[in-house]
Structures are given as C-alpha cells and as structure tokens.
Write an enzyme that holds these catalytic residues in place. Structure first.
Site, PDB file in Angstrom:
ATOM      1  N   ASN A   7       0.859  -1.182   0.000  1.00 20.48           N
ATOM      2  CA  ASN A   7       0.000   0.000   0.000  1.00 20.48           C
ATOM      3  C   ASN A   7       0.899   1.236   0.000  1.00 20.48           C
ATOM      4  O   ASN A   7       1.479   1.578   1.022  1.00 20.48           O
ATOM      5  CB  ASN A   7      -0.897  -0.030   1.253  1.00 20.48           C
ATOM      6  CG  ASN A   7      -1.727   1.229   1.404  1.00 20.48           C
ATOM      7  OD1 ASN A   7      -1.843   2.016   0.467  1.00 20.48           O
ATOM      8  ND2 ASN A   7      -2.316   1.418   2.577  1.00 20.48           N
ATOM      9  N   LYS A   9      -0.035   4.257  -0.323  1.00 26.62           N
ATOM     10  CA  LYS A   9      -0.749   5.446   0.167  1.00 26.62           C
ATOM     11  C   LYS A   9      -0.528   6.594  -0.842  1.00 26.62           C
ATOM     12  O   LYS A   9      -0.403   6.323  -2.027  1.00 26.62           O
ATOM     13  CB  LYS A   9      -0.301   5.802   1.578  1.00 26.62           C
ATOM     14  CG  LYS A   9      -0.336   4.561   2.492  1.00 26.62           C
ATOM     15  CD  LYS A   9      -0.159   4.845   3.932  1.00 26.62           C
ATOM     16  CE  LYS A   9      -0.210   3.532   4.692  1.00 26.62           C
ATOM     17  NZ  LYS A   9      -0.227   3.711   6.128  1.00 26.62           N
ATOM     18  N   HIS A  86      -9.532   1.026   4.658  1.00 25.24           N
ATOM     19  CA  HIS A  86      -8.248   1.214   5.335  1.00 25.24           C
ATOM     20  C   HIS A  86      -8.450   2.210   6.480  1.00 25.24           C
ATOM     21  O   HIS A  86      -9.282   3.123   6.382  1.00 25.24           O
ATOM     22  CB  HIS A  86      -7.209   1.736   4.337  1.00 25.24           C
ATOM     23  CG  HIS A  86      -5.852   1.823   4.953  1.00 25.24           C
ATOM     24  ND1 HIS A  86      -5.454   2.908   5.684  1.00 25.24           N
ATOM     25  CD2 HIS A  86      -4.822   0.939   4.987  1.00 25.24           C
ATOM     26  CE1 HIS A  86      -4.214   2.690   6.136  1.00 25.24           C
ATOM     27  NE2 HIS A  86      -3.816   1.497   5.720  1.00 25.24           N
ATOM     28  N   GLU A  88      -6.966   4.766   7.394  1.00 26.96           N
ATOM     29  CA  GLU A  88      -6.892   6.189   7.030  1.00 26.96           C
ATOM     30  C   GLU A  88      -8.180   6.654   6.349  1.00 26.96           C
ATOM     31  O   GLU A  88      -8.585   7.804   6.484  1.00 26.96           O
ATOM     32  CB  GLU A  88      -5.646   6.441   6.151  1.00 26.96           C
ATOM     33  CG  GLU A  88      -4.386   6.436   7.003  1.00 26.96           C
ATOM     34  CD  GLU A  88      -3.180   5.775   6.381  1.00 26.96           C
ATOM     35  OE1 GLU A  88      -3.091   5.701   5.159  1.00 26.96           O
ATOM     36  OE2 GLU A  88      -2.309   5.315   7.164  1.00 26.96           O
ATOM     37  N   GLU A 152      -5.339  -4.841  10.788  1.00 27.00           N
ATOM     38  CA  GLU A 152      -4.308  -3.825  10.980  1.00 27.00           C
ATOM     39  C   GLU A 152      -4.649  -3.003  12.218  1.00 27.00           C
ATOM     40  O   GLU A 152      -5.503  -2.095  12.147  1.00 27.00           O
ATOM     41  CB  GLU A 152      -4.273  -2.856   9.787  1.00 27.00           C
ATOM     42  CG  GLU A 152      -3.879  -3.472   8.484  1.00 27.00           C
ATOM     43  CD  GLU A 152      -3.341  -2.403   7.538  1.00 27.00           C
ATOM     44  OE1 GLU A 152      -2.145  -2.432   7.246  1.00 27.00           O
ATOM     45  OE2 GLU A 152      -4.119  -1.526   7.125  1.00 27.00           O
ATOM     46  N   GLY A 158       2.406   2.717  10.912  1.00 19.13           N
ATOM     47  CA  GLY A 158       3.344   3.839  10.863  1.00 19.13           C
ATOM     48  C   GLY A 158       4.093   4.106  12.152  1.00 19.13           C
ATOM     49  O   GLY A 158       4.710   5.162  12.302  1.00 19.13           O
ATOM     50  N   SER A 190       3.338  -1.780  10.422  1.00 25.40           N
ATOM     51  CA  SER A 190       4.786  -1.787  10.676  1.00 25.40           C
ATOM     52  C   SER A 190       5.477  -3.093  10.267  1.00 25.40           C
ATOM     53  O   SER A 190       6.380  -3.575  10.955  1.00 25.40           O
ATOM     54  CB  SER A 190       5.062  -1.458  12.141  1.00 25.40           C
ATOM     55  OG  SER A 190       4.665  -0.131  12.409  1.00 25.40           O
TER      56      SER A 190
HETATM   57  P1  PGA Z   1       2.907   0.693   7.667  1.00 26.87           P
HETATM   58  O1  PGA Z   1       1.440   0.896   7.056  1.00 26.87           O
HETATM   59  O2  PGA Z   1       3.424  -0.633   7.145  1.00 26.87           O
HETATM   60  O3  PGA Z   1       3.689   1.851   7.200  1.00 26.87           O
HETATM   61  O4  PGA Z   1       2.754   0.651   9.166  1.00 26.87           O
HETATM   62  C1  PGA Z   1       0.581  -0.192   6.886  1.00 26.87           C
HETATM   63  C2  PGA Z   1      -0.747   0.234   6.317  1.00 26.87           C
HETATM   64  O5  PGA Z   1      -1.244   1.321   6.645  1.00 26.87           O
HETATM   65  O6  PGA Z   1      -1.360  -0.491   5.510  1.00 26.87           O
END
Ligand code: PGA
Length: 226
Positions: A7, A9, A86, A88, A152, A158, A190
């Site tokens: 992903n 983003k 997701h 976000e 998640e 993050g 992460s």
């Molecule tokens: P990250 O993000 O691996 O940077 O923690 C994962 C995600 O939001 O899908």
C-alpha cells in the site's frame, strides 16, 4: 504461498513507479504480490508481472461524484484488487462501516477482490473484540469466498509497534470464528524485512499488508523473497 500487498498510500511518482516495476519484475517470488499505488500511477503498471490494486473506490458505477473512482473504471485500469476501509479512510475521511460495506458490494459486483481492512484504535486496545465485531458486523453471513480481510491495529500503522504473535493469534482466531468462513486473513502494521519472515511463518497467517516498507525497493524485495 502467501499474499503480499503493498500500500503506497499517497506516495511515489512516475519515475519511482517505473523503477519499481522494472526491479520487482526481476524478482521471482512464489507469493501472490499485489501493489496498490495512487490511482494516477496505475497507468505506469501496464508491464507489471504481478497484480495491481486500488487503495479505495466509490460504491456507484457512474455519476456526479467528483473526485471518486468506480470499481468498474478501476478494473478497466487494470486493478484486480481493492483495499476497502483502510484505517486512514475510516479515520481521516470519516468512512462509516455502512459505506465500507457498500464499497465491498460494489467491488464484488465487478469481480474485483476486496481487501477489507479492520483493526482497533489505540483507545480501543483493551476493547478490541467490540471494535472488530462492529467493523465486521455487516459481513457476517455474507458470501465471502472472493474476499480477503486484513487485520491492521491502528496503533501499529506507521509506528514500528507490532503486536506480540500470541496477540495476533488470539485476534485472528476471533475474526475467523466471527466470519465463519475460510477467508484469507492478512496482518498489516509496521511490517518490515526484519519481522516479515517471523510473521509469515506463523502458519495461520495468509499474508501481509505492507505500507512504508513497500516504498523502499530493496526492503520490499527482501519481504517478497521470504
Ligand atoms: P505501515 O502501514 O506498514 O507503514 O505501518 C501499513 C498500512 O497502513 O497499511
């Protein structure tokens, strides 16, 4: 065989996408690889040897929905997968469980594989069962045979904080019991080349959803060849 989803983003550009495609095309991986770049970069993936996915979609086929993309159009652009819900999208863009479910229906109607993201916020960490059950409620008793789910924890995205394996195991068992279906279940939050192999070796884990680590080509390659 595991499913590894990248992903990006709102990151990357044409130059990076071209380099990524060239370098990842040279990797022989037994895993199913899905890359979800920003929509404007999908056109750079025509020669990609693995799958591409979208990060979001709207739940209608056409219409006056400025700024949105329909699953039908995303399919035409080459996507076979779509991330739905997701964290976000849920928290920055206030997407509700109801809207997320409609997006899932719209993706299924176009024969796309939805990757439905669920997970508790840090304030719900001790109340994760309630948070996850609420997010999954609309999906219970539905035909999920062509869907993927990704757990998640929002507090892990993050942050470089990853739950203990026994915690993931307990939560996966809870999700599987709730859905009463053998859907592929991924872990995200992460993920790095340091923890990917340990996570993937956990037998009941079907794959990983990778954010930041998918934007460093060498790091992502190390994850793919686990
Ligand atoms: P990250 O993000 O691996 O940077 O923690 C994962 C995600 O939001 O899908």
């Amino acid at each position: 065989m595991k499913i590894i989803v990248a992903n990006w983003k709102m990151n990357g550009n044409f130059e990076f996408a071209d380099k990524f495609v060239e370098e990842i095309n040279a990797v022989d991986s037994k895993n199913t690889i899905v890359v979800c770049p920003p929509t404007a970069l999908l056109c750079r993936f025509h020669s990609f040897r693995y799958y591409i996915g979208a990060q979001n979609c709207y739940c209608e086929e056409y219409g006056a929905y400025t700024g949105e993309n329909s699953p039908k159009l995303l399919k035409e652009a080459g996507c076979e997968y779509i991330l739905i819900g997701h964290s976000e999208r849920r928290h920055i863009f206030q997407e509700t469980d109801d809207l997320i479910f409609k997006k899932w229906q719209a993706a299924i109607a176009q024969n796309l594989t939805p990757i439905v993201c669920i997970g508790e916020k840090s304030c719900d960490r001790h109340n994760w069962k309630q948070a996850i059950s609420t997010q999954l409620n609309s999906f219970l008793k539905k035909d999920l045979h062509s869907s993927i789910f990704a757990y998640e924890p929002v507090w892990s995205i993050g942050t470089d904080l990853v739950p203990r394996f026994d915690e993931i195991e307990t939560i996966f068992e809870f999700i599987r019991d709730l859905l009463r279906a053998t859907v592929p279940l991924l872990y995200g939050g992460s993920v790095s080349s340091q923890n990917a192999s340990q996570l993937l070796n956990y037998a009941r884990m079907d794959g990983l959803l990778v954010g930041r680590a998918s934007l460093k080509i060498n790091e992502f390659k190390r994850i793919l060849i686990q």
